[in-house]
Design a protein around this motif. Sequence first.
Motif, short mmCIF file in Angstrom:
data_model
loop_
_atom_site.label_atom_id
_atom_site.label_comp_id
_atom_site.label_asym_id
_atom_site.label_seq_id
_atom_site.Cartn_x
_atom_site.Cartn_y
_atom_site.Cartn_z
N ILE A 212 0.08 -9.18 -9.05
CA ILE A 212 -1.03 -9.58 -8.17
C ILE A 212 -2.19 -10.23 -8.92
CG2 ILE A 212 -0.47 -7.78 -6.48
CD1 ILE A 212 -2.79 -6.14 -7.59
N THR A 213 -2.06 -10.43 -10.23
CA THR A 213 -3.14 -11.04 -11.01
C THR A 213 -2.63 -12.24 -11.79
OG1 THR A 213 -2.73 -9.51 -12.85
CG2 THR A 213 -4.42 -8.88 -11.26
N ASP A 214 -3.56 -13.08 -12.14
CA ASP A 214 -3.25 -14.23 -12.97
C ASP A 214 -3.26 -13.80 -14.44
OD1 ASP A 214 -3.09 -17.31 -13.31
OD2 ASP A 214 -4.73 -16.70 -14.64
N ALA A 215 -2.21 -14.16 -15.17
CA ALA A 215 -2.07 -13.69 -16.55
C ALA A 215 -3.16 -14.24 -17.46
CB ALA A 215 -0.70 -14.06 -17.08
N LEU A 216 -3.68 -15.45 -17.15
CA LEU A 216 -4.66 -16.08 -18.02
C LEU A 216 -6.07 -15.56 -17.77
CD1 LEU A 216 -5.27 -18.22 -20.16
CD2 LEU A 216 -5.52 -19.90 -18.30
N THR A 217 -6.47 -15.49 -16.52
CA THR A 217 -7.85 -15.11 -16.19
C THR A 217 -8.01 -13.64 -15.85
OG1 THR A 217 -7.55 -15.60 -13.84
CG2 THR A 217 -8.24 -17.43 -15.28
N GLY A 218 -6.92 -12.97 -15.45
CA GLY A 218 -7.03 -11.58 -15.04
C GLY A 218 -7.53 -11.41 -13.62
N LEU A 219 -7.76 -12.54 -12.90
CA LEU A 219 -8.21 -12.49 -11.51
C LEU A 219 -7.03 -12.33 -10.58
CD1 LEU A 219 -10.84 -15.38 -11.66
CD2 LEU A 219 -11.25 -12.92 -11.88
N TYR A 220 -7.34 -11.97 -9.33
CA TYR A 220 -6.26 -11.87 -8.33
C TYR A 220 -5.61 -13.23 -8.13
CZ TYR A 220 -8.05 -7.28 -7.02
OH TYR A 220 -8.46 -5.97 -7.03
N ASN A 221 -4.28 -13.24 -7.95
CA ASN A 221 -3.58 -14.49 -7.67
C ASN A 221 -3.63 -14.80 -6.18
OD1 ASN A 221 -1.68 -12.78 -6.53
ND2 ASN A 221 -0.31 -12.85 -8.32
N ARG A 222 -3.02 -15.92 -5.80
CA ARG A 222 -3.10 -16.38 -4.41
C ARG A 222 -2.43 -15.39 -3.46
NH1 ARG A 222 -4.37 -20.96 -1.85
NH2 ARG A 222 -3.39 -21.35 0.18
N ARG A 223 -1.31 -14.81 -3.86
CA ARG A 223 -0.62 -13.87 -2.98
C ARG A 223 -1.49 -12.67 -2.64
NH1 ARG A 223 3.12 -9.50 -3.44
NH2 ARG A 223 2.88 -9.43 -5.71
N GLU A 224 -2.17 -12.12 -3.65
CA GLU A 224 -3.04 -10.98 -3.40
C GLU A 224 -4.27 -11.40 -2.59
OE1 GLU A 224 -4.60 -7.02 -3.66
OE2 GLU A 224 -2.60 -7.94 -3.72
N PHE A 225 -4.77 -12.63 -2.88
CA PHE A 225 -5.91 -13.14 -2.11
C PHE A 225 -5.55 -13.24 -0.63
CE2 PHE A 225 -8.18 -16.77 -0.26
CZ PHE A 225 -9.50 -16.35 -0.45
N ASN A 226 -4.37 -13.80 -0.33
CA ASN A 226 -3.93 -13.92 1.06
C ASN A 226 -3.76 -12.55 1.72
OD1 ASN A 226 -3.93 -16.69 0.88
ND2 ASN A 226 -1.74 -16.82 0.36
N ARG A 227 -3.23 -11.59 0.96
CA ARG A 227 -3.02 -10.25 1.52
C ARG A 227 -4.36 -9.61 1.89
NH1 ARG A 227 -3.19 -5.01 0.40
NH2 ARG A 227 -4.18 -5.40 -1.63
N ARG A 228 -5.36 -9.80 1.02
CA ARG A 228 -6.66 -9.20 1.29
C ARG A 228 -7.37 -9.89 2.46
NH1 ARG A 228 -9.46 -5.91 -3.08
NH2 ARG A 228 -7.72 -5.15 -4.32
N ILE A 229 -7.17 -11.19 2.56
CA ILE A 229 -7.74 -11.91 3.70
C ILE A 229 -7.14 -11.39 5.00
CG2 ILE A 229 -7.76 -14.15 4.88
CD1 ILE A 229 -9.88 -13.96 2.81
N GLU A 230 -5.82 -11.19 5.01
CA GLU A 230 -5.15 -10.69 6.21
C GLU A 230 -5.65 -9.28 6.56
OE1 GLU A 230 -1.03 -10.89 5.45
OE2 GLU A 230 -0.91 -13.08 5.48
N CYS A 231 -5.83 -8.45 5.55
CA CYS A 231 -6.33 -7.09 5.79
C CYS A 231 -7.76 -7.13 6.36
CB CYS A 231 -6.31 -6.28 4.51
SG CYS A 231 -4.64 -5.86 3.93
N ALA A 232 -8.59 -8.01 5.79
CA ALA A 232 -9.97 -8.12 6.25
C ALA A 232 -10.02 -8.60 7.70
CB ALA A 232 -10.76 -9.05 5.34
N LEU A 233 -9.20 -9.59 8.02
CA LEU A 233 -9.17 -10.10 9.41
C LEU A 233 -8.64 -9.04 10.37
CD1 LEU A 233 -7.86 -13.74 8.79
CD2 LEU A 233 -10.17 -13.05 9.42
N SER A 234 -7.65 -8.30 9.91
CA SER A 234 -7.11 -7.24 10.76
C SER A 234 -8.14 -6.15 11.02
CB SER A 234 -5.86 -6.62 10.09
OG SER A 234 -5.36 -5.55 10.86
N ASP A 235 -8.89 -5.77 9.98
CA ASP A 235 -9.95 -4.77 10.15
C ASP A 235 -11.05 -5.28 11.09
OD1 ASP A 235 -8.61 -3.09 8.48
OD2 ASP A 235 -9.80 -3.61 6.68
N ARG A 236 -11.37 -6.58 10.95
CA ARG A 236 -12.41 -7.16 11.81
C ARG A 236 -11.98 -7.15 13.27
NH1 ARG A 236 -16.80 -10.50 11.22
NH2 ARG A 236 -17.22 -11.92 12.95
N ASN A 237 -10.71 -7.50 13.51
CA ASN A 237 -10.22 -7.51 14.89
C ASN A 237 -10.20 -6.08 15.48
OD1 ASN A 237 -9.84 -10.24 14.80
ND2 ASN A 237 -7.70 -10.09 14.10
#
Length: 237
Positions: A212-237
């Motif tokens: 779930i992280t980028d090996a170079l920067t240590g930040l979340y990768n796109r897959r994890e970013f999308n998962r968190r966006i979906e969770c946030a939208l689901s919580d908002r709804n």
Amino acid sequence: MSDSFVTKSLDSKQQAYQYLCQDLFSRSKIGPVFYTFSTVITGFLADFHTSLPLPFIVATVLLLVLAIARLVSRPPENTQASLDNAIKKHWILVFFCVVTWSSFFSWTTYQLGLSSAFIFGLVSTINFSTAIVHQYSPQLKRALFCSLLCLLPTSATILMFHPSLDVAALALLLYTPYLVITAKNSHQEYFDHLNNKLKLEAALVKLEVLSITDALTGLYNRREFNRRIECALSDRN
């Protein structure tokens, strides 16, 4: 570093201690029931329920109370105080079960000598001492102490009051080195297994972080970013 990694990364010694406490808790749950059954059967074989009821009743009731206390207890929480308390309760239970049975059977041996009650009790004593060193081997010294506490009083009673049964006492004494060797082997096998389990869990956590992280920067990768966006939208709804 991900939140899941922070949550799952526990100190290895603390995690090992948690597993040990949980194992001892589950392994000691049924033991008192068998001590109770063996005491009842030995007492009836010896006819103590009619001839000498008081010691028989005291031993049976005490073991029954210990069995009920163990069966209704709850697993410890993963806090240091709760785990320490669980360890203390576990060994108090084992100690009193062993002392009660060993005292009752030694007294039975003193009263009757060779009898059907003695034979049944002798087999039960050997079974209990063997079960202790296998089940409770994670804490080796205490397991050996309780196992020998189960065997030696009966051996001493035989040697002092029933020399004609000295072969049985000799068999118990010769069985002791086997228990010591078995306990040490079980102790080593338990911690080898536990160490492998902790290594596997650490590897799985590391693998999850890499997924779930980028090996170079240590930040979340796109897959994890999308998962968190979906969770946030689901919580908002």
